[in-house]
Every structure is written in structure tokens, then in C-alpha cells.
Design a protein around this motif. Sequence first.
Motif, mmCIF file in Angstrom:
data_model
loop_
_atom_site.group_PDB
_atom_site.id
_atom_site.type_symbol
_atom_site.label_atom_id
_atom_site.label_comp_id
_atom_site.label_asym_id
_atom_site.label_seq_id
_atom_site.Cartn_x
_atom_site.Cartn_y
_atom_site.Cartn_z
ATOM 1 N N THR A 160 0.842 -1.200 0.000
ATOM 2 C CA THR A 160 0.000 0.000 0.000
ATOM 3 C C THR A 160 0.883 1.257 0.000
ATOM 4 O OG1 THR A 160 -1.638 -1.285 1.194
ATOM 5 C CG2 THR A 160 -1.972 1.093 1.194
ATOM 6 N N ASP A 161 1.965 1.245 0.796
ATOM 7 C CA ASP A 161 2.916 2.383 0.770
ATOM 8 C C ASP A 161 3.521 2.527 -0.622
ATOM 9 O OD1 ASP A 161 2.657 2.723 3.490
ATOM 10 O OD2 ASP A 161 4.420 1.499 3.987
ATOM 11 N N ALA A 162 3.852 1.383 -1.221
ATOM 12 C CA ALA A 162 4.509 1.407 -2.537
ATOM 13 C C ALA A 162 3.607 2.103 -3.564
ATOM 14 C CB ALA A 162 4.849 -0.007 -2.996
ATOM 15 N N LEU A 163 2.282 1.803 -3.494
ATOM 16 C CA LEU A 163 1.365 2.450 -4.445
ATOM 17 C C LEU A 163 1.369 3.966 -4.250
ATOM 18 C CD1 LEU A 163 -1.830 0.214 -4.792
ATOM 19 C CD2 LEU A 163 0.417 -0.042 -5.820
ATOM 20 N N LYS A 164 1.417 4.392 -2.961
ATOM 21 C CA LYS A 164 1.433 5.842 -2.676
ATOM 22 C C LYS A 164 2.689 6.486 -3.254
ATOM 23 C CE LYS A 164 -0.965 5.948 1.704
ATOM 24 N NZ LYS A 164 -0.574 5.552 3.036
ATOM 25 N N ASP A 175 4.290 9.406 -10.694
ATOM 26 C CA ASP A 175 3.074 9.692 -11.440
ATOM 27 C C ASP A 175 2.445 8.413 -12.024
ATOM 28 O OD1 ASP A 175 1.255 11.549 -12.148
ATOM 29 O OD2 ASP A 175 2.196 12.051 -14.089
ATOM 30 N N MET A 176 2.501 7.339 -11.264
ATOM 31 C CA MET A 176 1.917 6.074 -11.731
ATOM 32 C C MET A 176 0.741 5.719 -10.833
ATOM 33 S SD MET A 176 5.298 3.814 -12.425
ATOM 34 C CE MET A 176 5.342 3.075 -14.024
ATOM 35 N N ASN A 177 -0.421 5.581 -11.434
ATOM 36 C CA ASN A 177 -1.638 5.307 -10.677
ATOM 37 C C ASN A 177 -1.996 3.837 -10.756
ATOM 38 O OD1 ASN A 177 -3.296 6.885 -9.119
ATOM 39 N ND2 ASN A 177 -3.757 8.251 -10.873
ATOM 40 N N ILE A 178 -1.837 3.122 -9.663
ATOM 41 C CA ILE A 178 -2.166 1.689 -9.712
ATOM 42 C C ILE A 178 -3.327 1.418 -8.765
ATOM 43 C CG2 ILE A 178 -1.263 -0.675 -9.359
ATOM 44 C CD1 ILE A 178 1.444 1.405 -9.711
ATOM 45 N N GLU A 179 -4.298 0.742 -9.291
ATOM 46 C CA GLU A 179 -5.483 0.429 -8.502
ATOM 47 C C GLU A 179 -5.098 -0.584 -7.412
ATOM 48 O OE1 GLU A 179 -9.512 -1.995 -9.436
ATOM 49 O OE2 GLU A 179 -8.504 -1.038 -11.148
ATOM 50 N N TRP A 180 -5.541 -0.354 -6.159
ATOM 51 C CA TRP A 180 -5.215 -1.286 -5.065
ATOM 52 C C TRP A 180 -5.753 -2.680 -5.441
ATOM 53 C CZ3 TRP A 180 -6.287 -5.024 -1.697
ATOM 54 C CH2 TRP A 180 -5.413 -5.204 -0.618
ATOM 55 N N GLY A 181 -4.944 -3.677 -5.320
ATOM 56 C CA GLY A 181 -5.398 -5.042 -5.634
ATOM 57 C C GLY A 181 -4.692 -5.606 -6.847
ATOM 58 N N LYS A 182 -4.154 -4.711 -7.690
ATOM 59 C CA LYS A 182 -3.415 -5.180 -8.887
ATOM 60 C C LYS A 182 -1.979 -5.490 -8.487
ATOM 61 C CE LYS A 182 -6.028 -4.387 -12.692
ATOM 62 N NZ LYS A 182 -6.795 -3.169 -12.957
ATOM 63 N N ASP A 183 -1.437 -6.541 -9.053
ATOM 64 C CA ASP A 183 -0.034 -6.883 -8.753
ATOM 65 C C ASP A 183 0.876 -5.808 -9.360
ATOM 66 O OD1 ASP A 183 2.044 -8.277 -7.717
ATOM 67 O OD2 ASP A 183 1.872 -10.018 -9.035
ATOM 68 N N LEU A 184 2.057 -5.645 -8.774
ATOM 69 C CA LEU A 184 3.010 -4.697 -9.362
ATOM 70 C C LEU A 184 3.615 -5.337 -10.605
ATOM 71 C CD1 LEU A 184 4.996 -3.243 -6.298
ATOM 72 C CD2 LEU A 184 2.999 -2.302 -7.469
ATOM 73 N N ARG A 185 3.598 -4.583 -11.707
ATOM 74 C CA ARG A 185 4.196 -5.108 -12.932
ATOM 75 C C ARG A 185 5.683 -4.776 -12.953
ATOM 76 N NH1 ARG A 185 1.088 -2.116 -17.374
ATOM 77 N NH2 ARG A 185 1.545 -0.478 -15.876
ATOM 78 N N THR A 186 6.374 -5.416 -13.907
ATOM 79 C CA THR A 186 7.826 -5.200 -14.023
ATOM 80 C C THR A 186 8.154 -3.714 -14.043
ATOM 81 O OG1 THR A 186 7.973 -7.218 -15.275
ATOM 82 C CG2 THR A 186 9.823 -5.725 -15.483
ATOM 83 N N LEU A 217 10.102 1.814 -8.954
ATOM 84 C CA LEU A 217 10.233 1.905 -7.497
ATOM 85 C C LEU A 217 11.689 1.681 -7.086
ATOM 86 C CD1 LEU A 217 8.201 2.240 -5.135
ATOM 87 C CD2 LEU A 217 8.092 -0.250 -4.982
ATOM 88 N N SER A 218 12.332 0.693 -7.719
ATOM 89 C CA SER A 218 13.685 0.360 -7.270
ATOM 90 C C SER A 218 14.739 1.342 -7.773
ATOM 91 C CB SER A 218 14.045 -1.091 -7.623
ATOM 92 O OG SER A 218 14.024 -1.287 -9.002
ATOM 93 N N THR A 219 14.363 2.246 -8.701
ATOM 94 C CA THR A 219 15.345 3.283 -9.084
ATOM 95 C C THR A 219 15.362 4.414 -8.047
ATOM 96 O OG1 THR A 219 13.666 4.267 -10.456
ATOM 97 C CG2 THR A 219 15.345 3.009 -11.603
#
Length: 412
Positions: free
Chosen positions: A262-266, A273-284, A290-292
Motif C-alpha cells: 500500500t505504501d509502494a502504491l502511494k 506519477d503512476m496510478n495503480i489500482e489497489w489489488g493489482k499486482d506490481l508489474r515489471t 520503485l527500485s530506481t
Amino acid sequence: MITCELCGSYNVAKKGMRHNASGSKQCVLERTHFEKSWDEIDHIQIEASLEIIGELKEDKRAPTGYEIQVKEYKLIGKSENYPIAKDQSIEFLADNRHLWLRSRKMTAMLKIRSTIFQAIDEFFKGEGFYEYHSPIFQAVQCEGGSDLFKVDYFGQKDVFLAQSWQLYAEPAIFALEKIYTIAPSFRAEKSKTSRHLTEYWHAEMELAWSTFKNIQDYGEKLIKFIVKKVLDKNKADLELMGRDPKKLEPTLKKPFVRMTYTDALKILKEKCDMNIEWGKDLRTIEEEKLSTLYDVPIICTNYPKKVKAFYMMEDAKDPRTVQGCDFLAPEGHGEIIGGSQREHDIEKIKERLIEQGEKPEQYEFYLDTRRYGSVPHGGFGMGVERIVRWICGLETIKDAIAFPRTIERYKP
Ligand code: 4AD
């Protein structure tokens, strides 16, 4: 064995680079000294192997500052028209992988890889783990049916190559408590990416009486241990590959970043500027972004239950999520470890197997681990080529293994 790439001033002397696993050195054969065998010497080509006796001398003009003045030589293995030359295509080098392995960059990678395998072994043995082995032919799936390799096993249906040791490791914690392995895993990945192989080496551990935090702590300690060993032993190899060893130092010195899904999505929303709906897996792409943002690995926890495997423990504080974690390597390398605390409620496991289209009766042996004196436990799996790729700073995982297997390549 001494291998020579011979070149240079033919009439007076023949020069070549002696190189083997321990390094390279220029060798000089003076014509005046070898008049009788000059014809043979003149025909020695790149990658021929020779035994040489000579004198090591300092010479500032030589590539390493030293050269060997050869006194005696014996041609051991001829080499004619060696196919590898400069500026060949990636495809050509992949077709000639068996020869390309001799290149200096591949040699450096293979040495680092060897250090990493040794470090994994040393780490777990030092922490009191037993080495334990699970079968490669398996009768159940562990990480979802879509990337299973089916095997023709004497006409039997439902025999697969191992995706993970896990379901055959959990039964063994009742005997040994702390176990680990390094073994091949197989994934029929349809995706052509820079981080997927169909056959990869998987370092896995399973721990009885664990908490979810123990699992994360072991993963962090293991990665720090590996990086330290590589920095101690292979700095020159990293430099030869164009990898700045300093990039790995924060991993040693600083604690890893820990955050929930949940923190990662925030963070992805605010900083990328990436909007991911809660519940979707993180894509590559999201993992990479995130890791950059960090110079140390991230441990991302508490993913939504529906995107994770059936065996992960539901989190009592937020039952929509599981106590599962992915470690993401810095510099955009993405997932290197996947682990979890294991669900011990047999009914919940059955429910989730059914939800994922599996038949619980095929998992009876596994369910027995929950029927007869189950204990809290957990574990993780680390893709060794993913670690090699990140540590060496390689563009693709294919260069992190001698003979990569992908959707497109199973030869040579
Ligand atoms: O996240 P995964 O699928 O987890 C498991 O297999 C668990 N059963 C492990 C366990 O808890 N014992 O895979 C674990 C790791 C990933 O983090 C990744 O590093 C690597 O295996 N991996 C791959 N490496 C190369 N090519 C692939 N196709 C990979 N798939 C997973």
C-alpha cells in the motif's frame, strides 16, 4: 592450460597474450631464438593453447607492464579460424556461446557467479541450516499453473518440472528445522524480458518456528553477505565488466528500505506519477521504477491476497493482504527474492487452492504438514541469476549464466 592470442611483429618476434583463469600476460617469441620452428610459430592462431617456459620481465610497453620472454614452447592445441572477432552480433555470440565463454567479460561474470554460489552456501551453513534436496519431477504446482513445464513421464499426466522446492521443503522442516538448497527451477515464462529465464538457479530456505520478520531479516543478511564477499574477492572483475563497485556499497552499509504494498502504491503515485489500482499486482515496469528511487534493496510486504500464492499467510491485521515479501534490487533491477510466512490454517489453504482452480486432493501430502503438529514457519527463494545480473550491472539476465535458456533459445 595456457591459451594464446598471437599477433604482432612477425619478422622479428611473435607476440601474443597468454591468458587463463588467473589473468593475462603478453608473451614474446624471438625469431632468432626459434629459427627452426619459426614456420610453426608463424601459423599459430588466436586461441591456440601452448605450454610455455620463459622469463617474466618488466616492460612498460606491454599491456600489463610485464611480458614473458619465451625460452621454450610446446603447441598443445591448434586453433584455426577462430570464429569470434570484434563487433559481432548478439545473435552470433549466442550461437557461439561455447566459445564466447572465453571472453574476458564472460570470464569475469563466471568468477563472480562462483563467489556468489560459495557465499550462499557459506551463509546458510554458518547460520546453522542443513542442506536439503527436493525432487525436480513434481506432481503439484507451487507458483501458479500458467508457467509450468509439463513432462512426458511414462505416459503419466500432471508431472511437472520444479518451479520451486517449497512444497517438498515444508515437510522437511519437521525433521531439520532450518534448511536451504541451491537447485535449478523451471518456468515456462512466455515473456521475453531482460529478467526471465526458463531455467534458473534458485537459492531457497525454509525455517521452522519463524516469524515473518525473521524471513525478511535472513533475506537482508544473505544479500549483504553475498555483496561483501564479491566486493572482497572480485573488485577487479567488476571493474573489468565496467561495473562501479561503489554502487554496491550502500547495500552493505545501510539498512534495506521496508514498505508495504500500500505504501509502494502511494510512492509510485507521488514520485513517479503512476496510478495503480489497489489489488493489482506490481508489474515489471512499476517494480523497476520503485527500485530506481533507492540505492539499497527494498523489501515490499503485504501484497493483496488474490495476487499471491495460496500458501502465503493471511495477515490478521488486514486479511485482504498476506505476509508475503518481494525484495527489489536497486537501479531498476526489480525482484530478486520472493518469500512469505506460510499459512497454517488447513481450511484456508484448501479454500485458496479451489479459488485458484486447483484440486486440494492432489495436495494431500502437503496438507499433512498442517495436520500433524504444524509449527509457524516461512521461507524465501532467491533467483541467483537475478542477483548476478544486479551485482554485475548486466543489461540482461542472459549474460548472468553460461548457457541461458529462454522462450527463444535452448541451444547450444
Ligand atoms: O517469487 P517466486 O515465484 O517464489 C517462489 O518460487 C517461492 N516458492 C520461493 C520460496 O518461498 N521458497 O520466485 C522466487 C525468486 C524470484 O524472486 C526471482 O528472483 C526468481 O525466483 N525467479 C526467476 N529468476 C529467473 N527467471 C525466472 N523466470 C524467474 N522466476 C522467478
